[in-house]
Design an enzyme around this catalytic site. Structure first.
Site, PDB file in Angstrom:
ATOM      1  N   ARG A  18       0.808  -1.228   0.000  1.00  0.00           N
ATOM      2  CA  ARG A  18       0.000   0.000   0.000  1.00  0.00           C
ATOM      3  C   ARG A  18       0.841   1.278   0.000  1.00  0.00           C
ATOM      4  NH1 ARG A  18      -3.480  -1.064   5.301  1.00  0.00           N
ATOM      5  NH2 ARG A  18      -3.429  -3.135   4.357  1.00  0.00           N
ATOM      6  N   GLU A  35      -4.512   1.393  18.143  1.00  0.00           N
ATOM      7  CA  GLU A  35      -3.805   2.403  17.362  1.00  0.00           C
ATOM      8  C   GLU A  35      -3.029   3.396  18.211  1.00  0.00           C
ATOM      9  OE1 GLU A  35      -4.712   5.186  13.443  1.00  0.00           O
ATOM     10  OE2 GLU A  35      -6.355   4.414  14.647  1.00  0.00           O
ATOM     11  N   SER A  83      -4.339  -4.911  12.638  1.00  0.00           N
ATOM     12  CA  SER A  83      -4.868  -4.057  13.696  1.00  0.00           C
ATOM     13  C   SER A  83      -5.945  -4.767  14.499  1.00  0.00           C
ATOM     14  CB  SER A  83      -5.423  -2.765  13.093  1.00  0.00           C
ATOM     15  OG  SER A  83      -6.354  -3.058  12.070  1.00  0.00           O
TER      16      SER A  83
END
Length: 283
Positions: free
Chosen positions: A55, A140, A156
């Site tokens: 990405r 996060e 995550s």
């Protein structure tokens, strides 16, 4: 703190939502192709995996394409999939695009990169403990050390599940009731200057523009220095400003996080994952 991950394909909305809608990388995994305004598949030849490249690489190639041709968007071509397949495979994305008036899969999805995930934060151990007694972090806001310079897809979720559970176990196994004394938490400031919400709104806008310009997917040492200088000037203003509302503290916290990201980025002299430096000169 410099490890900020950018998602390459966020939907360009018709309105101004608080949060942008992500077009999952799984859409490209199912055969969608990135195209520029001419309809050219610009990821071909840029990486062996083309549209399925990591990405951070896809994000930078989109930015290069936007700089080269102007405009604020590229497009996802989903025509390799039938409407029935897409709506069943990606029902939430299909519904969101339909609400924006995009007819899938015959029409392209307008997309651009946007900030997605922080891989740095409050340092924790394997039980989510921080250097402050009683403060636990997971997800996060935490730097657990499991991501490195690039977060892999869906890590995550596992991070929150694993460290959330470990934190809960540690707290339950080591819980001690309060001694009855009520803790006194106070902040002191000599600030006497009072500003309106409009002042803080302008500060917030400058912070966002500065971070977008100098702490994005492509960074330069001179740019990072300029960004730090801008935020330091704002810090001097807020240091003598009375903070009285939740919004005021939010803007101040944005400033402190922005400075931490830029200063950390400037101090890391090599490109690593999401931290990509476009000039070779080490300052």
């Amino acid at each position: 703190m410099e490890m900020v991950q950018f998602h390459p394909t966020t939907l360009i909305p018709n309105d101004n939502p608080e949060r942008l809608f992500l077009i999952s990388e799984a859409v490209r995994g199912e055969g969608a192709i990135l195209r520029n305004y001419r309809g050219q598949a610009f990821m071909q030849g840029k990486h062996p995996l083309a549209d399925l490249a990591p990405r951070d690489i896809v994000t930078r190639e989109i930015i290069k394409e936007l700089k080269l041709n102007g405009g604020d968007r590229v497009y996802l071509d989903t025509s390799s999939m039938s409407t029935e397949f897409f709506s069943n495979r990606f029902p939430t994305i299909y519904r969101q695009c339909s609400q924006q008036g995009i007819k899938l899969t015959s029409e392209f999805i307008p997309v651009r990169p946007a900030q997605h995930y922080f891989m740095g934060g409050v340092k924790t151990d394997v039980d989510g403990r921080t250097s402050i007694k009683g403060l636990f972090c997971c997800g996060e806001c935490a730097e657990s050390g499991i991501h490195g310079g690039n977060r892999l897809a869906s890590n995550s979720v596992l991070e929150c599940l694993v460290f959330g559970r470990r934190s809960a176990r540690y707290i339950n196994d080591n819980f001690k009731p309060c001694d009855g004394k009520k803790p006194q938490l106070m902040t002191e400031t000599a600030s006497t200057v009072v500003h309106t919400n409009e002042f803080f709104s302008q500060i917030e806008k400058i912070i966002k523009n500065t971070m977008t310009e100098y702490a994005g997917p492509e960074r330069s040492f001179n740019g990072m220095l300029k960004g730090i200088s801008i935020l330091k000037e704002l810090e001097e203003q807020l240091d003598v400003t009375y903070l009285s509302t939740q919004y005021h503290f939010k803007v101040n916290n944005m400033l402190q996080n922005g400075l931490a990201i830029l200063e950390s980025a400037y101090n890391r002299k090599e490109s690593v994952g999401a931290h990509y430096i476009i000039d070779d000169e080490v300052k």
